[in-house]
Structures are given as C-alpha cells and as structure tokens.
Motif scaffolding. Structure first.
Motif, PDB file in Angstrom:
ATOM      1  N   PRO A 448       0.848  -1.195   0.000  1.00  0.00           N
ATOM      2  CA  PRO A 448       0.000   0.000   0.000  1.00  0.00           C
ATOM      3  C   PRO A 448       0.887   1.249   0.000  1.00  0.00           C
ATOM      4  CG  PRO A 448       0.049  -0.959   2.181  1.00  0.00           C
ATOM      5  CD  PRO A 448       0.771  -1.929   1.283  1.00  0.00           C
ATOM      6  N   PRO A 449       0.331   2.403  -0.328  1.00  0.00           N
ATOM      7  CA  PRO A 449       1.139   3.629  -0.391  1.00  0.00           C
ATOM      8  C   PRO A 449       1.696   3.993   0.969  1.00  0.00           C
ATOM      9  CG  PRO A 449      -0.971   3.923  -1.511  1.00  0.00           C
ATOM     10  CD  PRO A 449      -1.064   2.628  -0.753  1.00  0.00           C
ATOM     11  N   ARG A 450       2.869   4.609   0.946  1.00  0.00           N
ATOM     12  CA  ARG A 450       3.443   5.203   2.139  1.00  0.00           C
ATOM     13  C   ARG A 450       4.137   6.525   1.728  1.00  0.00           C
ATOM     14  NH1 ARG A 450       8.215   1.412   4.291  1.00  0.00           N
ATOM     15  NH2 ARG A 450       6.592  -0.193   4.155  1.00  0.00           N
ATOM     16  N   ILE A 451       4.039   7.529   2.610  1.00  0.00           N
ATOM     17  CA  ILE A 451       4.697   8.819   2.374  1.00  0.00           C
ATOM     18  C   ILE A 451       6.029   8.783   3.101  1.00  0.00           C
ATOM     19  CG2 ILE A 451       4.551  11.327   2.578  1.00  0.00           C
ATOM     20  CD1 ILE A 451       2.445  10.158   0.757  1.00  0.00           C
ATOM     21  N   LEU A 452       7.097   8.988   2.372  1.00  0.00           N
ATOM     22  CA  LEU A 452       8.429   8.921   2.966  1.00  0.00           C
ATOM     23  C   LEU A 452       8.887  10.248   3.551  1.00  0.00           C
ATOM     24  CD1 LEU A 452      10.139   6.752   0.189  1.00  0.00           C
ATOM     25  CD2 LEU A 452       8.946   6.005   2.249  1.00  0.00           C
ATOM     26  N   THR A 453       8.285  11.353   3.112  1.00  0.00           N
ATOM     27  CA  THR A 453       8.649  12.672   3.640  1.00  0.00           C
ATOM     28  C   THR A 453       8.114  12.826   5.053  1.00  0.00           C
ATOM     29  OG1 THR A 453       8.584  13.614   1.417  1.00  0.00           O
ATOM     30  CG2 THR A 453       8.467  15.162   3.253  1.00  0.00           C
ATOM     31  N   SER A 454       8.900  13.473   5.916  1.00  0.00           N
ATOM     32  CA  SER A 454       8.495  13.663   7.318  1.00  0.00           C
ATOM     33  C   SER A 454       7.198  14.454   7.390  1.00  0.00           C
ATOM     34  CB  SER A 454       9.585  14.407   8.094  1.00  0.00           C
ATOM     35  OG  SER A 454      10.792  13.670   8.066  1.00  0.00           O
ATOM     36  N   ALA A 455       6.367  14.111   8.378  1.00  0.00           N
ATOM     37  CA  ALA A 455       5.074  14.784   8.547  1.00  0.00           C
ATOM     38  C   ALA A 455       5.278  16.201   9.066  1.00  0.00           C
ATOM     39  CB  ALA A 455       4.190  13.989   9.497  1.00  0.00           C
ATOM     40  N   ASP A 456       4.372  17.090   8.656  1.00  0.00           N
ATOM     41  CA  ASP A 456       4.341  18.486   9.108  1.00  0.00           C
ATOM     42  C   ASP A 456       5.667  19.208   8.862  1.00  0.00           C
ATOM     43  OD1 ASP A 456       1.647  18.495  10.059  1.00  0.00           O
ATOM     44  OD2 ASP A 456       2.342  17.343  11.800  1.00  0.00           O
ATOM     45  N   THR A 457       6.284  18.905   7.747  1.00  0.00           N
ATOM     46  CA  THR A 457       7.514  19.613   7.384  1.00  0.00           C
ATOM     47  C   THR A 457       7.196  21.070   7.052  1.00  0.00           C
ATOM     48  OG1 THR A 457       8.466  17.581   6.526  1.00  0.00           O
ATOM     49  CG2 THR A 457       9.467  19.651   5.789  1.00  0.00           C
ATOM     50  N   LEU A 458       8.029  21.957   7.570  1.00  0.00           N
ATOM     51  CA  LEU A 458       7.844  23.388   7.308  1.00  0.00           C
ATOM     52  C   LEU A 458       8.850  23.835   6.251  1.00  0.00           C
ATOM     53  CD1 LEU A 458       6.688  26.226   7.898  1.00  0.00           C
ATOM     54  CD2 LEU A 458       8.407  26.435   9.714  1.00  0.00           C
ATOM     55  N   GLY A 475       4.959   2.762  -3.165  1.00  0.00           N
ATOM     56  CA  GLY A 475       3.818   1.849  -3.154  1.00  0.00           C
ATOM     57  C   GLY A 475       3.871   0.980  -4.384  1.00  0.00           C
ATOM     58  N   SER A 476       3.271  -0.124  -4.319  1.00  0.00           N
ATOM     59  CA  SER A 476       3.210  -1.019  -5.468  1.00  0.00           C
ATOM     60  C   SER A 476       1.849  -1.691  -5.467  1.00  0.00           C
ATOM     61  CB  SER A 476       4.326  -2.078  -5.386  1.00  0.00           C
ATOM     62  OG  SER A 476       4.337  -2.898  -6.523  1.00  0.00           O
ATOM     63  N   LEU A 526      -4.324  -0.691  -3.040  1.00  0.00           N
ATOM     64  CA  LEU A 526      -4.165  -1.334  -1.756  1.00  0.00           C
ATOM     65  C   LEU A 526      -4.372  -0.391  -0.578  1.00  0.00           C
ATOM     66  CD1 LEU A 526      -1.022  -3.543  -2.515  1.00  0.00           C
ATOM     67  CD2 LEU A 526      -3.448  -4.198  -2.601  1.00  0.00           C
ATOM     68  N   GLY A 527      -4.543   0.904  -0.855  1.00  0.00           N
ATOM     69  CA  GLY A 527      -4.761   1.807   0.266  1.00  0.00           C
ATOM     70  C   GLY A 527      -4.446   3.247  -0.079  1.00  0.00           C
ATOM     71  N   MET A 528      -4.341   4.070   1.002  1.00  0.00           N
ATOM     72  CA  MET A 528      -4.119   5.514   0.835  1.00  0.00           C
ATOM     73  C   MET A 528      -3.255   6.009   1.988  1.00  0.00           C
ATOM     74  SD  MET A 528      -5.300   8.658   2.260  1.00  0.00           S
ATOM     75  CE  MET A 528      -7.005   8.515   2.770  1.00  0.00           C
ATOM     76  N   ALA A 529      -2.410   7.069   1.720  1.00  0.00           N
ATOM     77  CA  ALA A 529      -1.598   7.715   2.743  1.00  0.00           C
ATOM     78  C   ALA A 529      -1.561   9.208   2.440  1.00  0.00           C
ATOM     79  CB  ALA A 529      -0.180   7.140   2.762  1.00  0.00           C
ATOM     80  N   LYS A 530      -1.445  10.034   3.492  1.00  0.00           N
ATOM     81  CA  LYS A 530      -1.391  11.473   3.280  1.00  0.00           C
ATOM     82  C   LYS A 530      -0.418  12.105   4.260  1.00  0.00           C
ATOM     83  CE  LYS A 530      -5.315  12.725   6.243  1.00  0.00           C
ATOM     84  NZ  LYS A 530      -6.617  13.447   6.292  1.00  0.00           N
ATOM     85  N   ASN A 531      -0.034  13.346   3.927  1.00  0.00           N
ATOM     86  CA  ASN A 531       0.945  14.078   4.738  1.00  0.00           C
ATOM     87  C   ASN A 531       0.681  15.578   4.583  1.00  0.00           C
ATOM     88  OD1 ASN A 531       3.073  14.558   6.426  1.00  0.00           O
ATOM     89  ND2 ASN A 531       4.665  14.241   4.869  1.00  0.00           N
ATOM     90  N   ASP A 532       0.825  16.326   5.694  1.00  0.00           N
ATOM     91  CA  ASP A 532       0.651  17.784   5.660  1.00  0.00           C
ATOM     92  C   ASP A 532       2.015  18.458   5.547  1.00  0.00           C
ATOM     93  OD1 ASP A 532      -2.074  17.652   5.833  1.00  0.00           O
ATOM     94  OD2 ASP A 532      -2.133  17.849   8.024  1.00  0.00           O
ATOM     95  N   ILE A 533       2.052  19.449   4.673  1.00  0.00           N
ATOM     96  CA  ILE A 533       3.261  20.258   4.456  1.00  0.00           C
ATOM     97  C   ILE A 533       2.888  21.717   4.700  1.00  0.00           C
ATOM     98  CG2 ILE A 533       5.052  20.933   2.812  1.00  0.00           C
ATOM     99  CD1 ILE A 533       5.183  18.017   3.549  1.00  0.00           C
ATOM    100  N   HIS A 534       3.734  22.462   5.416  1.00  0.00           N
ATOM    101  CA  HIS A 534       3.457  23.871   5.727  1.00  0.00           C
ATOM    102  C   HIS A 534       4.427  24.765   4.959  1.00  0.00           C
ATOM    103  CE1 HIS A 534       0.912  22.335   8.925  1.00  0.00           C
ATOM    104  NE2 HIS A 534       1.935  21.568   9.325  1.00  0.00           N
ATOM    105  N   LEU A 535       3.885  25.835   4.413  1.00  0.00           N
ATOM    106  CA  LEU A 535       4.687  26.746   3.588  1.00  0.00           C
ATOM    107  C   LEU A 535       4.559  28.175   4.126  1.00  0.00           C
ATOM    108  CD1 LEU A 535       6.420  27.358   1.061  1.00  0.00           C
ATOM    109  CD2 LEU A 535       4.274  27.614  -0.224  1.00  0.00           C
TER     110      LEU A 535
END
Length: 1184
Positions: A448-458, A475-476, A526-535
């Motif tokens: 399933p998908p995975r986000i490799l970038t750290s969460a809540d990155t500014l 993901g595959s 196979l699924g879903m993943a999300k991540n928040d990014i701050h600008l």
C-alpha cells in the motif's frame, strides 16, 4: 479540482532555475525502495575499472551493496572464484564486500595483479561490479648511458632526446639544470609532447653542461633524472685558422649550414600523419619546425573551422589542443611553419573514436503482481557497441526461463509478472575501446502507499521564487498523488501549480498568498496515505543602497555603503569580501553596520569589494571596484646610446602608472659645467614612447632626468643619467639685441645681449665689435673685447648713422657672419624752431595750430615730435592782465598741425611751438596770439528767496562764475504749485544784466512757487538754476487763535464741558440699568458746538491729516516747508507756518530762527490748507 499524477509533466524552465532542475533530476533518477521492504541487491560503491595501486601500501578493493535481506559477497579473480579464506593476507570487511590485502607486512603487490569482480547476492537476485583491473604503479630508473658532448655551429637545429623509462602511469617530463632551475623556453626552444627538447636554431648562449631531463612519477611521488647533456655552440667565423685546422667535420652535430634557411619540420616527419583520439578526451596535435630565422606556427582545419570555446594553443602555438573532443572534430588539420625565407605545411588526419556511452541506462523496476514493465539498455559508441544481458550475473541465454520475460535487443519486456520474476539484470555494452556495465533489478511487490517525507515539514521560501514541496512516496502498484491546500481541501489549479513525477509540488512563483498548509495524498488499489506540508513566504533580502565605483588617490580614505532591507523574521549577516576573499587583517579596514571604510589607501587595496547579505533562505551581493590612483612612479634605468657630437639617444623604463595612464614624459637636463644644480627643460615625448633623440649643444657636460605625467600630476624625477660632455665647437649664434646709441653728442655706445655659458659652445668666449659710418666710404673698424655687453666709440660726429655688427668667437673659431644693425652717434639739442606758425580758431573752445617742419639736419637727433606751449594771458571782458600756468600738448612724429581742445570762450591766448628729439627741446617759435569768441554763460552762482510776505517774494543772486562773454540779460520764469504738486501757468520775465536782486509782487498768499533763472550772452542762454518758495499767511488771524487758546476762561469752559459729558454718561448708565432710554445722542446733536464739527460722526475722534502726495525734495537754497495739509474744517493756524519746515532752527532759549514763508489764503468754500500738521493749539482752538 484535484490534481493527479498519472504521467510525468514536462515544463520548460529558465536558466535561473538550474538548481531546481538538478534537484528534480536527482529525485526522479531512480525509484528508491525503502530498506524495510524485500528487494534485490544494489551495488552502491566500487573501485575504478583501471585501479593503479601504490606497491608500498595495502591494497583496498571496494565493493559495497544494499538489499533486503542484506546481501552476501563473493569475488572472482581473472574469471575464477577467489577463495578469500585460503589467503591469510586477504580479509573482507564485515557487512560489505570490500577486500583488504595486507602487503605491508609481507607479500608483493605484483602477486595480486589481475582482474577482480564482486558479486552481491540475496534471495531476490545477484548484482555484480565492474571488472576491476589491479596494477601496481612503476617508476623505473633510467638506464645508464654515456653521453658525448654535442658541438654544433651557431644557427643549426638541435634535438635533445629524453626517452624516459616506461612507468605506470606515464611520468611528467621537464628539463632543468643542476640548480634545479627550469630551462627557459621560447618560440626557438621548446619541449615536445614526447619530452624531447627542440631547438629551431642554436645560439652561443645555448652553450651549457647541464641539460637534464627529469621524469616525475606522481603516483609514487618520485623523480628520476637522466644524465646531463653537454652542448657547445661555436661560430666558424670566430675560429682562427689553427683551431679550424684541428677540427674535422665529424666533430660537429649535423651537417646543416648556419646560414639563414626556410623551415623544415623536426616533428612530425613527412608531409602527412594520422592521429586517433577517443571521444571526451583532449586532442593534442603538435608541429615543431627548425629554420633561421625561427619559424612561426599557424593552425587551420581543412573544410571547417576550429571550435572557438574548446580550442587552446600551447607551447608557443606549436601544440593545438581541443578539449572534450567529439566525432564532429574528425577531419584534416594543417600546421604551417613560416619564416622570411619560406613556408612548409603538414597535414594531420584526425579520427575520433568512442568507447561506449549511455543513451538510456537501465533503471530499477518495481512492479506489483500482474503488472507489465520494460528494461531499456541503450548505448552508443564508435564502433557501435554490442549489447548483452545477464541475469543475476549469468548470461541470460543460460538462465532459467521466465514466461513473463521477453528480450528484444536492448529492451526486455515484462508482462503479467509474479513474485518469482524478481531478479537483478545486468546490461553490458562493449566495443574495442571499452565497456559499460549496469545493474537494474525487477522487484515484484504488493505494498500500500506510504509517504516517505516527514510529517508536518515546514518550508520557508523567498517571495517570487519557486517553492518545491516534497512528497516522496512508495507503493506497489505505483500510487497516484493528489495535492490539496487548506483544511477544507481547496482545489489546486493546474495553471498555477506543477506536479512532478516524484510527487513534488512546484509553485513556480511563490507569493505571499501561497502561505498555508498543503496536503499530499498517495493512493493505489491497496490503500491511501497522506501528509501535511506547511509553507511560509518571506520577503526577499535586498540591497537598497549599493556600494559605488570609486577612484581615490593613494593615502586617502574611501568608504563603501551597503544598506540591506530584509524580512523582519529573518536575521541577516553582512560580510565584506575583497576580490572574493575575506578582507585583509588590517586595522585600516573598518566595518560598521552598513559601511566599509578603508583608511590610508595603498596600491594593494585596489580591487573588487563585495557586500554579501546572507539569511537562512537567500543571499544577495553587490560589488564595486576601487581603483587606487596616484602620480606615476619615477622612470628608471636611464641609458644614453648613439652618443654623437650634437645628439644622443636617451632611453628609460617607465615606473608604475598607478592606474592612471601616463600621458607624457618630461626630459630635463643639467649643465654641470656652467650651471651645476640647475635643471632646464629639454623636451617632452608622448606617454607611449620610452626613447627620445635629444639635440645637444657643444661644450656642455650633460646629465638627464625624466619625469612621467598622468592626469594626477607629474612623478618625482628619475635618478640622473650618466654625464656626457660634448666637444667644443665655434659658437652657433651671435649676440642678440645689438644697438648703437650715443650717450653724448660725440660718442657711439654699442650694446648687445651676450651669450650665456650654454651658448658659448667652448672656452674663451669673446666678441668682435665692428662699425663704420653708413654714408661714407670708410672701412670697418673692429675691436675684439672680452665677454662683456658694451663698447663705447668716442670722437664721433653728432647724430651720424653707423653700421654696426657684433660677432661671437671662442677658442674653436668664429660664429657665423652677424647681421648688420643701423645705429646713430649721440644727439644734441635741435638748433632751430618751427616756422610759419599760425592759428585757426574753430569755435569758442577749440583751435587748430599749423607750423612748418624743422629740417632734419637742424634736429640733430631722432625726431620725437613737436610740442605746443599755450596759456591764457587775460580776460577779454575785464582786460586785466594776469599770468596763468602754461599748458603743453605734444604731437608725436613729424606732424605739422594739431588741435587745442578745452579752451575757454571769450579769452586771450598765446602759444609757441618747439621741436623735440631724444636730447630735448629746441628753441621756441615766436609767440602767436589768438582770441576765442563768446560762449554761453554758466548758471548763476547762487539764487536765494528773501523777505517773503503775503503777496511778494524777493530774489537775490550772484552772476555766473564763467560768463564766457558779455552778459546781456537774465531770464526769470516762475509758476505756482498747488497742494497736489500740479504746476500752474508759467510767467516769463526779463531782467537787466546789471541787476542782482529782484522783487516779485502781487503774488497769492500762502502759495508755493517754483523759479527758473539763467543768464544770457550774445552766444545764447546758459544753464538755469531753480528754486522754490512760499508766501506767508495772515499774521493777525494766527495771533488771535494763539491768544484765545491761552485765556483762563477758555480753559474753564473746556473743564465744564468735560464735566457735563461725564454727568450725562452716568445718567445714561443708570437709566439703561432701569430699562428706560435716554436719547443722549439726540440731545448732543441738538446742542452741539459748531466748532466741534470736525470730529468724526462715527467714533468721535478728530479727523486725520493726510498728505496729498509725497513731498518733493527741495533744491539747493529752497526755503519751502513740507507740504502736509489738514482737512478744510480744521484751523489753518499752526506754529509750523512760522518756520521753514525741516530747515527751521531754534535758539538755545527756544526762540525761532528762520525766514517767514507765506502761503495763499484760499476761499472759505474751499477750506484752508496748511503746509504742516496742526499744532496742539489748533486742536484746542477747534472747541472755541
């Protein structure tokens, strides 16, 4: 709207976004599988293909790899398995495949020469390294050899061979002497690419015993040297017969003549040659020619041009280099050697081959079960490389079959893959010049998908720059990526945002409103993943006041300003650089908040100063150039050449111009023999010139110095040159300013300006003075005198013309024949007076005088002119004789008439005329008498008005001081002037000439009059004199008003009236408070005193006095008072009326002194006017 990444987006980016392009390329170059997931091995580090080792150190062969599970490692050597466990000197690093061979304790490096290959293996496949060729470096010694001395003639060519031993890698060659000083090279002498030293032609200074070739082996840091070579260059013309007889031709190197000859090539040989080079290398082509004079080399490419940015000339243009050579650089190159006697050329045919290079290298492939995919391995080269595939290090032809795999040349096609399809594939592209090997795995996963970038990155970005928001994912099957902005998931528009294949969101131009929270969402089946990014968007850092270009003089102070504006949340650091390096550690450099100050500037301070403002997000810089200027440094190395009797060549070396071009050189000389210590201007030459041909004078001990001049001024003088004494010679010139004038009637004084010591041209300077009468037949009389400037000839006739010449001579001879000058012996006073003097009177002030000239012989000198003496003897009106000082007028030259201006009319004059020469005046001519006619008189000397009355005025005057004739009468004109200064009718009155007093009667009282008075002669009227006066007022009326004002009853009446007014005001005030009315104003109007009417009705004040117009200034002698007036209701009586206005005076006791002036009393209807402001008495009279 949601944006989904389905295919890579393409976008053209500007050059300014090169770092962005690099960043994105790094992110999308390969798909990274997280290490916590199962994956085949990947080689991450390995030793180079051609690995030259130092035999004095341990051998380390690198091989690093990653995979899940961690891979195991094995090696092959020369194509067979290398059993590490059986060799005690070989160890493998734990957790890697890197080998270390311990040869420092025992063993030899040559034992481990060979071809090594590393294999990294796990359950998913095997990856292999390149073939690593291990070779130890070598730095062998030169073989011993005995080198004979080389003897050759001046001008012959020479090649000194180096032939270094073969080393690994090849050594660097250079030539030095026994003192380890590099031998100088030039167009004539240079080192070839093979290390040999080539002489196009030899010179005697090439003779030396220590031509030594050195070979430096960088890998082992050793230097080997060849035996010294001895060279002797001789000139056959300098050999005597004995030496020539003892030398045979075989003792000379070569057989070529030392005479001039056209070029021939020393290398390469023949007219043509071939050269082959590999793509990407440096192409070096060489042509070295011999000849006399030394040939010059030129390069061209047949049927094409040399690439501009990749072509370089080395070794005095004998070597042509083209870097990063490509197949397009193939072709024929021609080198041309040319000198004054001819030219020769050589053609080099260049072929560029190419080892294999990638067009598309295979990339790792991650697939989910049932998916399709491809591996592409595309390479090029010359010749075309052959592509071969391996599977887990084994040729694919002998590997197990896989129904999901199909091979199509350089492409492998996968369809409906399953987990067993996971493996590592190797692609090999090879030709005769090399090979390429690439590993690429196929990893079949279901993730399933995975986000490799750290969460809540500014992310913080500068406004108006691109913003890249990273969303690394895995993901595959490959997930799709969606981006949202804000908590409510506001849609992103495609025309504003760019979504890259690796998941990165690009905002091409970030603005303040781009600030916010962005959400990256990855989905697959196979699924879903999300991540928040701050600008956050920050204001850019700017330099709002940049440093400016400065030109300063050495020793002064300069400052550069750098004012920075930045985002308030960022803290900038400002630093200064000089020429892109840190500022010198010098107390003269002072840096404060926004300024750099450099004190006591010197030459080293010149350069580029850069202000750099850095924040954590951006940096800006601004530069300015500082040019340090000053007057030039003095020239040096003065040298005198081509020393002749009358000229010499001076040469010098300019000093530093101190950044201000030299515009000219000033050359000065010192004559140490005649004027030691005194420098004179010799000449000036342009700033580009460093030699000067100087003209010299004989018998001068010269020294020269030179000063350089630029826009800031002149340099200090150079050191003086050597002294140069010129030979003595006869004088070039004769004295100047030769004159012959007598100081007495019987002598002739000959004077001249002598030559100075510089002009004497030799010792023993004298003068030959010669003279003779101009009009006689006498021979020249000569006298040689010492170095003086005057000679007196006595016993000459009076004022006789003489021919004179003065010639210079010295011990070497005479100057050229001098010019002849006309002079005269001494003068004497003239003997006769001018004759026939007569006078013509032009008018009453001008007369013309004529006379006959005096004969030249009687003048007895240089005629300077004629002088007229004239004087006024008596007055024609009184006939009284009196002596007046004589006046003189001189008329230059030979004039025989002149004008006498400024005469007085009606006068008796006497004159005479005299001739004047250089000695003085001659006798006077007989006196001539003449009379001037009458003229108009001057103005009367004075005019006074006395005894003014009510209706009369008396005028007194004095006659004109210059009557200029007989007075016939006086004319008096007068007219009245009213209060507005308007003039009345003019009265004209004639008065006899013998009168000096006149009374005018029947005039108006208290009236101003203006008088015009002048005298007359038969010639006409003279200038007038003017005056003004006023008749007086009625004295009885004025006296009565004053008496009333001083009576006691009048004072009591005034007090009673004042008391009455006070009582009425009190009563009115009481009645008003009670609400009643009391008609005070009506009562007052009914009982008003008629004398109080001048008071204004609106405010009860007295009426104001005003001038009708500005008072005119009085003429000299005027007794008119000021012209102020009162209103017609006021009394016209005033104390001022008894005086003369500003001219009135008082005695010490207060009594009045002065003339009365009357004024006309006008009709009552018109009111009375007063010439002055009213007195307090008049104000009191107004109540009577």
């Amino acid at each position: 709207m949601q944006l989904k990444i389905m295919m890579p987006k393409k976008k053209h980016l500007s050059a300014g976004r090169a770092p962005l392009i690099l960043f994105l390329c790094q992110m999308i170059s390969a798909l990274e599988v997280p290490l916590d997931l199962v994956q085949p091995p990947t080689i991450t580090q390995q030793s180079p293909k051609d690995y030259i080792i130092d035999p004095r150190e341990n051998i380390v062969i690198q091989c690093e790899a990653k995979g899940k599970p961690p891979p195991s490692f094995s090696w092959t050597r020369n194509g067979t398995h290398f059993d590490i466990d059986k060799d005690p000197l070989v160890t493998m690093k734990s957790g890697s495949g890197t080998l270390t061979v311990n040869i420092m304790s025992e063993g030899k490096a040559e034992t481990y020469e060979g071809v090594y290959q590393c294999t990294a293996r796990n359950e998913r496949g095997a990856a292999i390294s390149n073939n690593i060729v291990i070779r130890p470096s070598r730095s062998p010694l030169w073989t011993k050899e005995k080198l004979e001395r080389i003897t050759l003639r001046n001008g012959q060519s020479l090649v000194l061979p180096c032939r270094p031993p073969v080393g690994l890698p090849p050594p660097i060659i250079f030539w030095m002497d026994n003192s380890f000083q590099r031998l100088p090279q030039s167009e004539r002498v240079s080192q070839g690419l093979n290390g040999d030293l080539y002489f196009s032609n030899v010179l005697p200074e090439d003779t030396r015993e220590d031509y030594i070739c050195y070979a430096r082996f960088n890998h082992t840091q050793t230097i080997q040297q060849k035996q010294p070579i001895s060279v002797k260059v001789i000139s056959v013309d300098e050999l005597n017969d004995t030496i020539a007889a003892n030398l045979s031709d075989t003792e000379f190197y070569g057989a070529k003549s030392h005479r001039e000859r056209p070029p021939t090539f020393l290398t390469p040989e023949g007219n043509a040659s071939r050269k082959e080079e590999l793509r990407g290398n440096v192409l070096s082509l060489e042509c070295i020619a011999e000849g006399l004079p030394t040939p010059v080399i030129y390069w061209i490419k047949e049927d094409g041009s040399l690439p501009i940015n990749r072509t370089f000339y080395r070794n005095f243009k004998k070597t042509l280099q083209i870097v990063q050579v490509t197949e397009a650089d193939s072709g024929n190159y021609q080198c041309i050697a040319k000198n004054a006697l001819g030219a020769i050329h050589h053609t080099i045919s260049v072929t560029v081959k190419a080892a294999p290079y990638w067009i598309i290298a295979p990339q790792n492939l991650v697939l989910s079960p049932g998916e399709d995919g491809t591996l592409i391995c595309r390479a090029n080269g010359n010749p075309k490389p052959r592509i071969s595939w391996l599977l887990n290090g084994v040729p694919i032809e002998i590997a197990p079959d896989d129904p999901s795999r199909k091979i199509d040349g350089d492409t492998i096609i996968f369809s409906n893959v399953q987990e067993r399809s996971s493996a590592v594939y190797q692609c090999n592209a090879s030709n005769e010049y090399g090979y390429l090997l690439a590993n690429a795995f196929v990893n079949v996963l279901a993730e399933p998908p995975r986000i490799l970038t750290s969460a809540d990155t500014l992310y913080q970005v500068i406004a108006n720059r691109p913003a890249l928001l990273d969303c690394a994912f895995f993901g595959s099957p490959l997930p799709t990526i969606e981006w949202f902005k804000g908590a409510k998931g506001s849609a992103l528009r495609e025309d504003i945002y760019v979504l890259h294949e690796n998941g990165t969101l690009e905002i091409p131009v970030a603005q303040k409103d781009s600030t916010g929270t962005y959400t990256c969402v990855a989905r697959n089946k196979l699924g879903m993943a999300k991540n928040d990014i701050h600008l956050e968007i920050k204001d850019p850092t700017r330099i709002i006041k940049q440093p400016e270009y400065a030109v300063v003089q050495r020793g002064s102070t300069v400052s550069f300003e750098c004012i920075v504006k930045h985002d308030h949340t960022l803290i900038p650091t400002v630093m200064w650089l000089k020429d892109h390096r840190e500022l010198p550690s010098d107390g003269r450099f002072t840096v404060d908040e926004d300024r750099l100050v450099v004190a006591d500037v010197n030459d080293d301070d010149g350069g580029t100063y850069t202000c750099v403002a850095n924040t954590t997000l951006d940096n800006v810089s601004a530069s300015a150039v500082l040019s340090v200027v000053d007057v030039p440094n003095p020239p040096f190395d003065l040298e005198l050449t081509d020393q002749l009797d009358r000229s010499v060549q001076l040469s010098w070396t300019p000093g530093d111009d101190n950044n201000s071009p030299i515009t000219k050189f000033i050359i000065e000389y010192e004559d140490a023999m005649h004027e030691p210590g005194l420098w004179h201007h010799q000449t000036e030459v342009p700033g580009a010139q460093t030699t000067a041909q100087l003209k010299l004078s004989p018998y001068v001990n010269y020294s020269f110095r030179v000063m350089a001049v630029n826009s800031l001024g002149r340099s200090l003088p150079s050191e003086a040159s050597e002294q140069y004494l010129t030979k003595a010679a006869e004088p070039d010139k004769n004295p100047t300013a030769v004159e012959g004038l007598g100081s007495e009637p019987d002598n002739l004084v000959i004077t001249w300006k002598p030559l100075n010591g510089f002009e004497s041209n030799g010792p023993g300077l004298q003068y030959k003075v010669s003279w003779r009468q101009k009009d006689g037949d006498d021979e020249w009389t000569s006298m040689v005198v010492a170095d003086v400037s005057k000679y007196i000839v006595s016993g000459t006739p009076t004022f006789v013309p003489y021919l004179i010449k003065v010639q210079a001579l010295n011990d070497a001879g005479f100057a050229p024949e001098p010019a002849v000058v006309l002079g005269h012996s001494g003068e004497d006073l003239p003997m006769v007076a001018p004759g026939n003097v007569h006078v013509n009177v032009v008018n009453s002030t001008l007369a013309e005088v004529h006379w006959d000239p005096v004969p030249l012989k009687s003048i007895r000198g240089h005629l300077q002119g004629y002088r007229i003496y004239y004087w006024k003897a008596q007055s024609s009106s009184t006939r009284n004789r009196r002596h007046i000082e004589k006046k003189i007028l001189t008329f230059q030259g030979s004039k025989t008439h002149g004008m006498l201006p400024g005469l007085e009319p009606f006068s008796h004059y006497t004159l005479n005329v005299r001739v004047v020469n250089g000695k003085g005046e001659g006798p006077a001519s007989p006196d001539r008498v003449f009379n001037t006619p009458e003229g108009v008189p001057s103005a009367p000397s004075s005019l006074k008005i006395v005894n003014p009355t009510l209706d009369s005025l008396t005028l007194e005057w004095e006659p004109p001081s210059h009557p200029n004739g007989v007075l016939t009468e006086y004319t008096l004109k007068y007219q009245p002037i009213n209060s507005t200064h308007e003039l009345g009718p003019l009265v004209d009155l004639k008065i006899p000439a013998n009168k000096t007093r006149w009374t005018l009667k029947n005039l108006n009282f208290s009236t101003r009059y203006k008088f015009y008075f002048y005298a007359q002669t038969a010639a006409g009227s003279g200038n007038q004199i003017t005056e003004e006066a006023i008749t007086t007022v009625d004295e009885a009326m004025a006296s009565r008003q004053v008496d009333i004002a001083t009576q006691g009853w009048f004072i009591g009446l005034m007090c009673a009236v004042a008391l009455l007014i006070l009582i009425l005001l009190i009563v009115c005030f009481i009645r008003r408070n009670k609400g009643g009315k009391y008609p005070v104003k009506e009562k007052e109007d009914a009982h008003a005193d008629p004398e109080i009417q001048p008071m204004k009705e609106d405010d009860g004040t007295f009426g104001e006095y005003s001038d009708a117009e500005d008072h005119k200034p009085l003429k000299k002698g005027s007794r008119t008072p000021s012209d102020r007036t009162v209103k017609k209701e006021d009394s016209d009586d005033s104390l001022v009326d008894y005086g003369e206005g500003v001219n009135g005076q008082f005695n010490e006791d207060g009594s009045f002194i002065g003339q009365y002036s009357g004024k006309k009393e006008k009709e009552p209807a018109e009111g009375n006017e007063s010439s002055e402001a009213p007195s307090p008495v008049n104000a009191m009279n107004s109540f009577v």
